[in-house]
Design an enzyme around this catalytic site. Structure first.
Site, PDB file in Angstrom:
ATOM      1  NE  ARG A 235      -3.944  -1.909   2.344  1.00  0.00           N
ATOM      2  CZ  ARG A 235      -3.666  -2.882   3.209  1.00  0.00           C
ATOM      3  NH1 ARG A 235      -2.610  -2.806   3.997  1.00  0.00           N
ATOM      4  NH2 ARG A 235      -4.455  -3.927   3.282  1.00  0.00           N
ATOM      5  CG  ASP A 281      27.911   0.163  -3.386  1.00  0.00           C
ATOM      6  OD1 ASP A 281      28.676   1.148  -3.439  1.00  0.00           O
ATOM      7  OD2 ASP A 281      27.023   0.043  -2.520  1.00  0.00           O
TER       8      ASP A 281
HETATM    9 ZN   LIG Z   1      28.059   3.199  -3.134  1.00  0.00          ZN
END
Ligand SMILES: [Zn+2]
Length: 397
Positions: A235, A281
């Site tokens: 929701r 990353d």
């Molecule tokens: Zn990062």
């Protein structure tokens, strides 16, 4: 895996003219099984199906475009976020040895004048061909979703500060991650888009509505979708719902720790093969053993290959703090663990990031005229060889 040295450039040899043959050559027009390429003067001169007319200089099971990592902070014990140019060179070299032939150096949140200094240093390295651009992960991020970003240096989006950072990076700023819900974000997003810098939504607690408005203002990319974001709810779709609802490119960290593989499959299906981007990353600990590291000013402990923030007083572990992955690893996992088609993974690791970085006419595909940025993988999708701009870099077992 073991690499001959963390510099990763052992045995680098110029390949003025060479023939690369593979059981499967992944090209934009389909996979050639078998196929071959001729390299001349650092470029791909010919891509053809079948066996080469003369003996191959290099052979592999799979030939894919060299990997392009749009979001990486370091590796091999060195990083872009601290230290000098030699540290940044070491980090880039480590990742090149793992198949990353183009690399965007990511900075973490720091004081703006410090980010200016580091951007200027990285611009020097971009001009020297060591890296291919700069990504600012901050400082305009949500404190509620800052993850391993130092909350002390988070600031509200400010076009003046952005303009200073843009000037310091001398044309090499490729992407900035912004939390769309912050006051001033639309102005910075518009300034970034107007300057040809990818405005990425990330480290955000935004609603779906605020995220959709940011996409209308110029956000075209998601920084590590799901990580550092308000979770999706049935929701309250939040930033993830809005990003998946629009044709933006979405980064995923397919290292087996940051996301469940099922979530990556759902994401890939939702965004389609042209909008998924595999990133690492990675931080300095990539390729190193477990232990204590730094990410910017923050202490990080790596245990069983997972990097987490460590409280300097108690040693208690907190947020996941970047990864210890390489592009070789996330590509192999995307194929073997997530189960994505090899051609889609080649797009997510090469063709799509090249397009986003404005390098589609230079690299990211195995087609004639582009730079000879090629990875050769074995039948288990382990890296056999990296050819970067026609130069081969050997890996020792
Ligand atoms: Zn990062």
């Amino acid at each position: 895996m073991t690499v001959g040295d963390t510099g990763g450039t052992v045995g680098g040899s110029a390949v003025a003219a060479a023939i690369v043959a593979a059981e499967h050559v992944v090209t934009p027009g389909g996979t050639l099984s078998p196929g071959w390429l001729r390299i001349a003067d650092g470029r791909i001169a010919v891509v053809e199906p079948g066996e080469p007319p003369t003996p191959a200089t290099h052979r592999g099971v799979w030939a894919l475009p060299g990997f392009i990592d749009m979001h990486v902070h370091g590796g091999g014990g060195a990083s872009f976020t601290e230290g000098g140019p030699d540290d940044a060179r070491r980090a880039a070299s480590f990742h090149r040895a793992h198949g990353t032939t183009r690399i965007v150096a990511s900075l973490v949140t720091a004081p703006v004048d410090e980010l200016e200094r580091r951007s200027a240093m990285l611009a020097d390295l971009a001009e020297a061909g060591v890296i291919d651009g700069i990504h600012l992960e901050g400082p305009f991020l949500s404190a509620a979703r800052c993850g391993a970003q130092n909350p002390r240096y988070l600031t509200l989006p400010d076009v003046g500060a952005f303009t200073r950072l843009l000037a310091a990076s001398r044309g090499w700023l490729r992407m900035i991650t912004i939390a769309p819900e912050l006051p001033g974000a639309p102005e910075v997003i518009r300034a970034a888009a107007a300057a040809g810098v990818i405005a990425a939504a990330g480290h955000t607690d935004a609603s779906a509505e605020a995220t959709a408005a940011a996409i209308a203002a110029g956000v075209s990319h998601a920084t590590h979708l799901f990580n550092g974001m308000r979770p999706i709810g049935h929701r309250s779709p939040g930033p993830i719902g809005a990003l998946l609802d629009h044709p933006v490119t979405c980064e995923v960290i397919a290292d087996g720790s940051h996301l469940d593989d099922l979530i990556i499959r759902l994401t890939a299906r939702s965004v389609g093969p042209g909008n998924l981007v595999l990133i690492t990353d990675a931080m300095a600990a990539a390729g190193m053993s477990d232990g204590a590291y730094r990410l910017g000013e923050l202490d990080v402990t790596v245990s069983a290959g997972v990097a987490r923030l460590a409280d300097p007083a108690t040693g208690a572990l907190g947020s996941i703090a970047g990864s210890t992955a390489t592009m070789e690893l996330v590509v192999r996992r995307a194929i073997t663990a997530v189960g994505l088609p090899v051609a889609d993974v080649a797009a997510a690791a090469g063709t799509t990031p090249a397009r986003r970085l404005g390098l589609a006419g230079v690299t990211g595909s195995l087609r004639a005229g582009l730079d000879a940025d090629i990875v050769l993988l074995d039948q288990d999708f382990r890296l056999d060889a990296v050819i970067a701009r026609g130069e081969r870099r050997h890996l020792a077992g």
